[in-house]
Write a protein that holds these residues in place. Structure first.
Motif: not given
Length: 155
Positions: A116-123
């Motif tokens: 599981q990961y969380q972060g700002r969608l870059l693309g």
């Protein structure tokens, strides 16, 4: 990010004109068995969000067409609803629309010790999803390894 199963593939061409006519977006469609019951779930959205009247209108129109064409062999329960605030991202257009938003990524198998990961969608480019974690690390995932991607709910 899975491909539609056979039943979903049969329902999709019946559902799409209904959604389009009502000015809505089809977020997801699933046909799943839970316990002894089968469920046909339709998730819809529009700018500003959907309301109960939108869900009811799609449900009624879809019921009529499904009864008429009868593409599903077994008994099922039809549910039409909003995707919720933790909306799944499935279509390529979703990854463009929500670029810059915080997302949760779940993998089929662990990558670098985590599923599981969380972060700002870059693309999403050429089947590779990129996010930027809170600490600034950029993490990339092969689309085939991703079980689900959803907008994160942050309190």
């Amino acid at each position: 990010m899975a491909k539609p199963n056979n039943t979903e593939a049969k329902v999709l061409p019946i559902l799409e004109p209904i959604i389009e006519e009502k000015g809505l977006e089809l977020v997801d469609l699933e046909f799943v068995k839970e316990g002894v019951n089968w469920y046909l779930r339709v998730y819809i959205d529009k700018d500003g969000g959907v309301n109960i009247d939108d869900c009811e209108a799609v449900s009624r129109a879809l019921e009529v067409k499904l009864d008429e064409k009868d593409p599903i062999e077994q008994a099922y329960i039809l549910e039409v609803s909003s995707p919720g605030i933790d909306r799944p991202l499935k279509k390529d257009a979703d990854f463009v629309k929500y670029q810059g938003e915080i997302i949760d990524v779940k993998l089929y198998k662990a990558q670098d010790g985590s599923k599981q990961y969380q972060g700002r969608l870059l693309g999403l480019e050429d089947g590779v999803l990129s996010i930027e974690e809170e600490n600034g690390n950029v993490v990339k995932f092969e689309q085939k390894d991703i079980a689900s991607v959803r907008l994160a709910v942050i309190f």
